[in-house]
Motif scaffolding. Structure first.
Motif, mmCIF file in Angstrom:
data_model
loop_
_atom_site.group_PDB
_atom_site.id
_atom_site.type_symbol
_atom_site.label_atom_id
_atom_site.label_comp_id
_atom_site.label_asym_id
_atom_site.label_seq_id
_atom_site.Cartn_x
_atom_site.Cartn_y
_atom_site.Cartn_z
ATOM 1 N N TYR A 63 -52.163 -5.489 -0.727
ATOM 2 C CA TYR A 63 -52.128 -6.734 0.045
ATOM 3 C C TYR A 63 -51.020 -6.803 1.112
ATOM 4 O O TYR A 63 -50.917 -7.794 1.824
ATOM 5 C CB TYR A 63 -51.988 -7.926 -0.914
ATOM 6 N N ASN A 109 -60.215 -17.906 1.459
ATOM 7 C CA ASN A 109 -60.043 -16.733 0.593
ATOM 8 C C ASN A 109 -59.953 -17.290 -0.824
ATOM 9 O O ASN A 109 -58.892 -17.748 -1.267
ATOM 10 C CB ASN A 109 -58.787 -15.939 0.952
ATOM 11 N N HIS A 130 -65.469 -14.173 -7.347
ATOM 12 C CA HIS A 130 -66.326 -13.374 -8.219
ATOM 13 C C HIS A 130 -66.801 -14.139 -9.457
ATOM 14 O O HIS A 130 -67.470 -13.563 -10.312
ATOM 15 C CB HIS A 130 -65.571 -12.108 -8.645
ATOM 16 N N ARG A 148 -46.968 -9.252 -4.477
ATOM 17 C CA ARG A 148 -48.086 -8.862 -5.334
ATOM 18 C C ARG A 148 -48.766 -7.588 -4.819
ATOM 19 O O ARG A 148 -49.251 -7.561 -3.682
ATOM 20 C CB ARG A 148 -49.089 -10.025 -5.277
ATOM 21 N N HIS A 157 -61.416 -11.792 2.878
ATOM 22 C CA HIS A 157 -60.661 -11.024 1.898
ATOM 23 C C HIS A 157 -59.735 -10.088 2.649
ATOM 24 O O HIS A 157 -60.133 -9.484 3.654
ATOM 25 C CB HIS A 157 -61.583 -10.223 0.985
ATOM 26 N N ILE A 158 -58.533 -9.972 2.133
ATOM 27 C CA ILE A 158 -57.542 -9.078 2.743
ATOM 28 C C ILE A 158 -57.975 -7.630 2.519
ATOM 29 O O ILE A 158 -57.949 -6.808 3.430
ATOM 30 C CB ILE A 158 -56.155 -9.354 2.111
ATOM 31 N N SER A 159 -58.365 -7.338 1.288
ATOM 32 C CA SER A 159 -58.780 -5.972 0.940
ATOM 33 C C SER A 159 -60.292 -5.820 1.138
ATOM 34 O O SER A 159 -61.021 -6.825 1.217
ATOM 35 C CB SER A 159 -58.412 -5.682 -0.510
ATOM 36 N N VAL A 200 -63.174 -5.495 -0.620
ATOM 37 C CA VAL A 200 -63.577 -5.693 -2.019
ATOM 38 C C VAL A 200 -64.670 -4.703 -2.440
ATOM 39 O O VAL A 200 -64.764 -4.346 -3.613
ATOM 40 C CB VAL A 200 -64.041 -7.157 -2.267
ATOM 41 N N ALA A 249 -60.097 -15.723 -3.417
ATOM 42 C CA ALA A 249 -59.469 -14.706 -4.284
ATOM 43 C C ALA A 249 -60.371 -14.422 -5.490
ATOM 44 O O ALA A 249 -61.584 -14.282 -5.325
ATOM 45 C CB ALA A 249 -58.053 -15.138 -4.651
ATOM 46 N N ALA A 250 -59.815 -14.394 -6.700
ATOM 47 C CA ALA A 250 -60.622 -13.993 -7.867
ATOM 48 C C ALA A 250 -61.770 -14.970 -8.146
ATOM 49 O O ALA A 250 -62.795 -14.577 -8.726
ATOM 50 C CB ALA A 250 -59.727 -13.856 -9.091
ATOM 51 N N ARG A 307 -65.588 -6.762 -8.267
ATOM 52 C CA ARG A 307 -65.237 -7.413 -6.992
ATOM 53 C C ARG A 307 -66.370 -7.311 -5.961
ATOM 54 O O ARG A 307 -66.289 -7.863 -4.875
ATOM 55 C CB ARG A 307 -63.965 -6.804 -6.404
ATOM 56 N N ARG A 311 -63.443 -1.467 -3.996
ATOM 57 C CA ARG A 311 -62.604 -1.632 -5.190
ATOM 58 C C ARG A 311 -63.482 -1.705 -6.455
ATOM 59 O O ARG A 311 -64.616 -1.227 -6.447
ATOM 60 C CB ARG A 311 -61.720 -2.873 -4.999
ATOM 61 N N PRO A 351 -56.231 -18.366 -5.962
ATOM 62 C CA PRO A 351 -55.220 -17.956 -6.926
ATOM 63 C C PRO A 351 -54.511 -16.646 -6.602
ATOM 64 O O PRO A 351 -55.128 -15.695 -6.122
ATOM 65 C CB PRO A 351 -56.007 -17.821 -8.242
HETATM 66 C C1 DQA Z 1 -58.965 -10.864 -2.528
HETATM 67 C C2 DQA Z 1 -59.853 -9.897 -3.309
HETATM 68 C C3 DQA Z 1 -60.147 -10.458 -4.694
HETATM 69 O O1 DQA Z 1 -60.978 -9.556 -5.411
HETATM 70 C C4 DQA Z 1 -58.863 -10.637 -5.462
HETATM 71 O O2 DQA Z 1 -59.125 -11.225 -6.723
HETATM 72 C C5 DQA Z 1 -57.838 -11.410 -4.718
HETATM 73 C C6 DQA Z 1 -57.705 -11.211 -3.273
HETATM 74 C C7 DQA Z 1 -58.542 -10.268 -1.165
HETATM 75 O O3 DQA Z 1 -58.100 -11.045 -0.318
HETATM 76 O O4 DQA Z 1 -58.635 -9.054 -0.947
HETATM 77 O O5 DQA Z 1 -57.027 -12.116 -5.313
HETATM 78 O O6 DQA Z 1 -59.713 -12.042 -2.265
#
Ligand code: DQA
Length: 137
Positions: free
Chosen positions: A22, A71, A77, A17, A97-99, A101, A73-74, A108, A104, A9
């Motif tokens: 990102y 990935n 978690h 975004r 994950h791009i970031s 986590v 994403a949310a 996460r 953060r 998502p």
């Molecule tokens: C993410 C990290 C997740 O915590 C976040 O909800 C995302 C992107 C990332 O790629 O860093 O939507 O998966």
């Protein structure tokens, strides 16, 4: 070699975004460069904002492909169902994950899917996907 990149998502909003987290590239732009870089690999890409659709794709590709780069994403978690789907398929999955986590918010730091995957790559920007692909070579 066949590899699926599966994005969860809000990753359809990459480029727009939270660019400070990102980046400013859309996934489509980045995917084009990936296809060129890994021309010898049969790469497929799918994105969904819907948990059940991600599970359906894991089922669809998870007995045929050599690797899945996920990935979630949310859903990373929150989703017991995605974790169970990964356990139920044969294809190895790399969680990306791009970031970073872990640098953060606390919510996460928990991943429901990490115990079911082959490995986890986080924090290298979009390069996290390159690194995940490399791991299958
Ligand atoms: C993410 C990290 C997740 O915590 C976040 O909800 C995302 C992107 C990332 O790629 O860093 O939507 O998966």
């Amino acid at each position: 070699m066949k590899i699926l990149i599966l994005n969860g998502p809000n990753l359809n909003l990459l480029g727009k975004r939270e660019p400070e987290i990102y980046g400013s590239l859309t996934f489509e732009e980045y995917y084009k460069t990936l296809k060129e870089k890994y021309a010898s690999i049969e790469l497929s890409y799918y994105q969904s904002n819907i948990e059940g659709e991600i599970i359906n794709k894991l089922h669809e590709f998870g007995f045929e492909y050599d690797g899945i780069v996920l990935n979630a994403a949310a859903y990373t978690h929150t989703s017991v169902a995605i974790a169970d789907a990964i356990k139920g398929i044969q294809t190895p999955v790399i969680e990306v994950h791009i970031s970073n986590v872990h640098a953060r918010e606390k919510f996460r730091h928990k991943s429901f899917i990490s115990p079911s995957v082959k490995g986890v790559i986080a924090g290298f920007g979009l390069k996290s996907y390159d690194l995940a692909i490399e791991s299958f070579l």
